[in-house]
Design an enzyme around this catalytic site. Structure first.
Site, PDB file in Angstrom:
ATOM      1  N   PHE A 292     -20.904  13.962  54.385  1.00 20.01           N
ATOM      2  CA  PHE A 292     -20.834  15.419  54.465  1.00 20.01           C
ATOM      3  C   PHE A 292     -21.459  15.964  55.737  1.00 20.01           C
ATOM      4  O   PHE A 292     -21.110  17.070  56.165  1.00 20.01           O
ATOM      5  CB  PHE A 292     -21.549  16.041  53.253  1.00 20.01           C
ATOM      6  CG  PHE A 292     -23.052  16.037  53.348  1.00 20.01           C
ATOM      7  CD1 PHE A 292     -23.735  17.071  53.963  1.00 20.01           C
ATOM      8  CD2 PHE A 292     -23.793  14.980  52.829  1.00 20.01           C
ATOM      9  CE1 PHE A 292     -25.126  17.055  54.066  1.00 20.01           C
ATOM     10  CE2 PHE A 292     -25.176  14.959  52.916  1.00 20.01           C
ATOM     11  CZ  PHE A 292     -25.849  16.002  53.540  1.00 20.01           C
TER      12      PHE A 292
ATOM     13  N   SER B  80     -25.297   6.615  53.027  1.00 18.13           N
ATOM     14  CA  SER B  80     -26.623   6.067  52.778  1.00 18.13           C
ATOM     15  C   SER B  80     -26.576   4.538  52.803  1.00 18.13           C
ATOM     16  O   SER B  80     -25.519   3.931  52.617  1.00 18.13           O
ATOM     17  CB  SER B  80     -27.139   6.540  51.419  1.00 18.13           C
ATOM     18  OG  SER B  80     -26.390   5.958  50.367  1.00 18.13           O
TER      19      SER B  80
ATOM     20  N   GLU C  76     -35.502   7.541  53.662  1.00 18.01           N
ATOM     21  CA  GLU C  76     -34.897   8.639  54.410  1.00 18.01           C
ATOM     22  C   GLU C  76     -34.940   9.916  53.568  1.00 18.01           C
ATOM     23  O   GLU C  76     -34.406   9.961  52.464  1.00 18.01           O
ATOM     24  CB  GLU C  76     -33.452   8.284  54.760  1.00 18.01           C
ATOM     25  CG  GLU C  76     -32.735   9.312  55.598  1.00 18.01           C
ATOM     26  CD  GLU C  76     -31.327   8.862  55.953  1.00 18.01           C
ATOM     27  OE1 GLU C  76     -30.886   9.145  57.083  1.00 18.01           O
ATOM     28  OE2 GLU C  76     -30.656   8.239  55.110  1.00 18.01           O
TER      29      GLU C  76
ATOM     30  N   LYS D 178     -10.973   9.409  53.639  1.00 16.74           N
ATOM     31  CA  LYS D 178     -11.593   9.925  52.419  1.00 16.74           C
ATOM     32  C   LYS D 178     -12.882  10.621  52.845  1.00 16.74           C
ATOM     33  O   LYS D 178     -13.922  10.002  53.011  1.00 16.74           O
ATOM     34  CB  LYS D 178     -11.898   8.773  51.445  1.00 16.74           C
ATOM     35  CG  LYS D 178     -11.955   9.196  49.952  1.00 16.74           C
ATOM     36  CD  LYS D 178     -13.015  10.210  49.601  1.00 16.74           C
ATOM     37  CE  LYS D 178     -14.416   9.625  49.579  1.00 16.74           C
ATOM     38  NZ  LYS D 178     -15.425  10.683  49.123  1.00 16.74           N
TER      39      LYS D 178
ATOM     40  N   CYS E 262     -28.209  11.458  60.663  1.00 13.53           N
ATOM     41  CA  CYS E 262     -28.719  10.088  60.682  1.00 13.53           C
ATOM     42  C   CYS E 262     -29.425   9.781  61.997  1.00 13.53           C
ATOM     43  O   CYS E 262     -30.120   8.784  62.103  1.00 13.53           O
ATOM     44  CB  CYS E 262     -27.589   9.085  60.437  1.00 13.53           C
ATOM     45  SG  CYS E 262     -26.379   8.999  61.772  1.00 13.53           S
TER      46      CYS E 262
ATOM     47  N   GLU F  83     -16.488  15.104  49.436  1.00 12.72           N
ATOM     48  CA  GLU F  83     -15.961  16.193  48.620  1.00 12.72           C
ATOM     49  C   GLU F  83     -16.816  17.452  48.727  1.00 12.72           C
ATOM     50  O   GLU F  83     -16.440  18.515  48.218  1.00 12.72           O
ATOM     51  CB  GLU F  83     -15.846  15.752  47.159  1.00 12.72           C
ATOM     52  CG  GLU F  83     -17.132  15.341  46.483  1.00 12.72           C
ATOM     53  CD  GLU F  83     -17.495  13.880  46.693  1.00 12.72           C
ATOM     54  OE1 GLU F  83     -18.258  13.340  45.868  1.00 12.72           O
ATOM     55  OE2 GLU F  83     -17.042  13.274  47.693  1.00 12.72           O
ATOM     56  N   ARG F  84     -17.967  17.359  49.438  1.00  3.03           N
ATOM     57  CA  ARG F  84     -18.834  18.536  49.565  1.00  3.03           C
ATOM     58  C   ARG F  84     -18.309  19.533  50.599  1.00  3.03           C
ATOM     59  O   ARG F  84     -18.523  20.735  50.474  1.00  3.03           O
ATOM     60  CB  ARG F  84     -20.253  18.112  49.953  1.00  3.03           C
ATOM     61  CG  ARG F  84     -20.928  17.210  48.935  1.00  3.03           C
ATOM     62  CD  ARG F  84     -22.320  16.840  49.395  1.00  3.03           C
ATOM     63  NE  ARG F  84     -22.919  15.801  48.569  1.00  3.03           N
ATOM     64  CZ  ARG F  84     -24.118  15.289  48.764  1.00  3.03           C
ATOM     65  NH1 ARG F  84     -24.855  15.722  49.772  1.00  3.03           N
ATOM     66  NH2 ARG F  84     -24.591  14.343  47.972  1.00  3.03           N
TER      67      ARG F  84
END
Length: 501
Positions: free
Chosen positions: A150, A227, A384, A174, A282, A177-178
């Site tokens: 996202f 992640s 993180e 893909k 990141c 979805e957020r």
């Protein structure tokens, strides 16, 4: 009140039998603004079938013509930059200026991909043996896929599909979805730029769609960013299915501040690197390591007023330094990590919990937080946080400063701030981290170099974009050829392995 529905972008597909949807929020208000359709196996199968129909013809298109499509795509994005940036900010929460940067860093890779005629040139050896020439060619893999996070809904998809499509593949994306609207818009613009229908398609979904992609027998290569735990899962499952996988994971990037550094400049850099985009990067810099007690005291004295001067605002606030985090669940997660730091004994110097923006009290805002006296045994240091939280970890000397990022489970990026060229050179050579900045707080490489971390920040042997990206999305074919002078050659030697002697 009805909300906008975000559907898949799949060539020729009509209808979705899953019946499942997910809410897309406006992080500035906390309200639902759209509903995204979550796909099932039928959606993916339709996307793969359309991609398989389109890809051979696209691969057979000469590289120069494919490059023209990429040039067209770049021009379309540049013309619609403002519209796309506002759309991105409205779903992610980052301020519009940061959203433009998200798109531009993706466009940088599109520009690199425009050079695909040169990038695909192979090697050639004339006279490798008596009358024998050897040459190599890079060929596309077929139908490939990317699973993206996202936090960069434009940049990371373009890092993947820009090169993958330019070299002749069809690509199935893909996205998260957020914030799925910009990825769909990118696919629409790629079609408008001249790519055949089916070359870039978008499927929406959650873990069920991820697993379907990982297991699909007709998808030979997958790129992932997310992640570390999920990256490891994606890598293992994809490799077990016989696929080529690059899976980029989490990070805990350190900024080493040497005693000779310009502390005013360091603090200016830290504000953007630690708190920009609400820390949802990141390559953010959530750990600062002052070397020596005097450096730590002086740095802390400068950081506190700099944090007080930060402006947290809605995405469209031109004066805001950062906006809300992406959703309520992530806000709760960040605030839980702040409490963990307190419970572990770190000193919470600035507490960003409970921040409310007037007129947007239901928005997903987290104020800037600062910890001091953080130690390496604390879970809040090991993991993180992915939010607007900066931790000070003090180092007595240079050796300790090198060990901190080198021994951490993550190895994405690191920076050192110093005027000493020898210290910088020594640090860059020794530190066990994939990307190093010297007086550069967020060392994301330019598009014609390559992006990738070490240790639990990346799984797989090939990095993103640059020539590493070209290698990942292609396979090498090596041809050894000989043209006899006449006849059929020496039949007696037909069964002897050829040599180049």
């Amino acid at each position: 009140m009805s909300v906008r529905v975000i559907d898949h972008h799949v060539a020729g597909f009509r209808g979705d039998c899953s019946g499942r949807t997910a809410e897309v929020f406006d992080p500035n208000t906390g309200r639902v603004q759209a509903s995204v359709v979550l796909g099932d196996q039928a959606v993916l199968d339709a996307a793969v079938a359309a991609a398989q129909a389109a890809q051979p013809g696209w691969a057979a298109t000469n590289p120069q013509r494919r490059a023209r499509v990429m040039f067209n795509f770049k021009a379309l994005l540049e013309r619609q930059m403002d519209e796309l940036a506002h759309l991105l900010a409205s779903e992610h929460g980052k301020v519009v200026a940061d959203a433009r940067g998200d798109i531009q860093r993706g466009l940088d890779v599109i520009e690199f991909a425009c050079g695909v005629p040169h990038l695909l040139k192979g090697e050639y050896t004339q006279g490798a043996g008596p009358g024998i020439d050897v040459y190599s060619a890079r060929q596309p893999l077929g139908v490939v896929a990317g699973i993206t996070p996202f936090n960069f809904p434009a940049m990371i998809p373009m890092w993947m599909f820009g090169i993958a499509i330019a070299v002749g593949n069809a690509f199935i994306l893909k996205p998260s979805e957020r914030d799925p609207s910009v990825p769909v818009r990118l696919a629409e613009l790629m079609r408008e730029a001249g790519a055949p229908e089916g070359i870039l398609q978008v499927v929406h979904g959650d873990k069920a769609m991820v697993d379907a992609i990982l297991d699909h027998p007709d998808i030979p290569a997958i790129s992932f960013v997310g992640s570390s735990d999920i990256a490891h899962y994606v890598y293992r499952r994809g490799v077990d299915a016989g696929k080529r996988v690059q899976a980029m994971g989490g990070a805990k990037n350190h900024g080493i501040v040497m005693p000779d550094a310009d502390l005013d400049q360091v603090v200016d850099e830290l504000m953007g690197a630690a708190y920009g985009s609400a820390g949802e990067r990141c390559m953010a810099l959530p750990v600062v390591v002052p070397v020596g007690a005097k450096t730590a005291v002086a740095l802390r004295e400068r950081i506190i007023p700099a944090i007080a001067a930060l402006r947290v605002g809605v995405s469209t606030d031109k004066d805001a330094h950062y906006g809300p985090v992406v959703n309520a669940a992530h806000k709760a997660r960040v605030e839980a990590w702040i409490q963990t730091g307190v419970d572990e004994g770190a000193e919470l110097v600035v507490d960003g919990r409970g921040f409310k923006l007037q007129g947007h009290e239901e928005g997903f805002f987290v104020g800037p937080s600062l910890f001091d006296h953080v130690t390496t045994d604390m879970q809040s240091y090991k993991e993180e946080i992915f939010g607007p939280v900066l931790q000070i970890v003090r180092a007595a000397d240079f050796e300790k400063a090198v060990r901190l990022p080198s021994e951490h489970q993550y190895g994405n990026g690191v920076a050192i701030f110093t005027r000493n060229g020898h210290a910088a050179r020594e640090f860059a050579a020794r530190v066990n981290v994939g990307m190093v900045g010297i007086n550069v707080p967020i060392p994301v490489p330019v598009a014609y170099h390559t992006f990738g971390g070490w240790k639990r920040s990346a799984f797989g042997d090939t990095n993103q974009h640059g020539m590493e990206g070209v290698k990942f999305w292609t396979k090498v074919k090596t041809i050894t050829q000989r043209w006899p002078d006449g006849g059929v050659g020496d039949a007696a030697n037909a069964f002897v392995i050829p040599t180049m002697g």
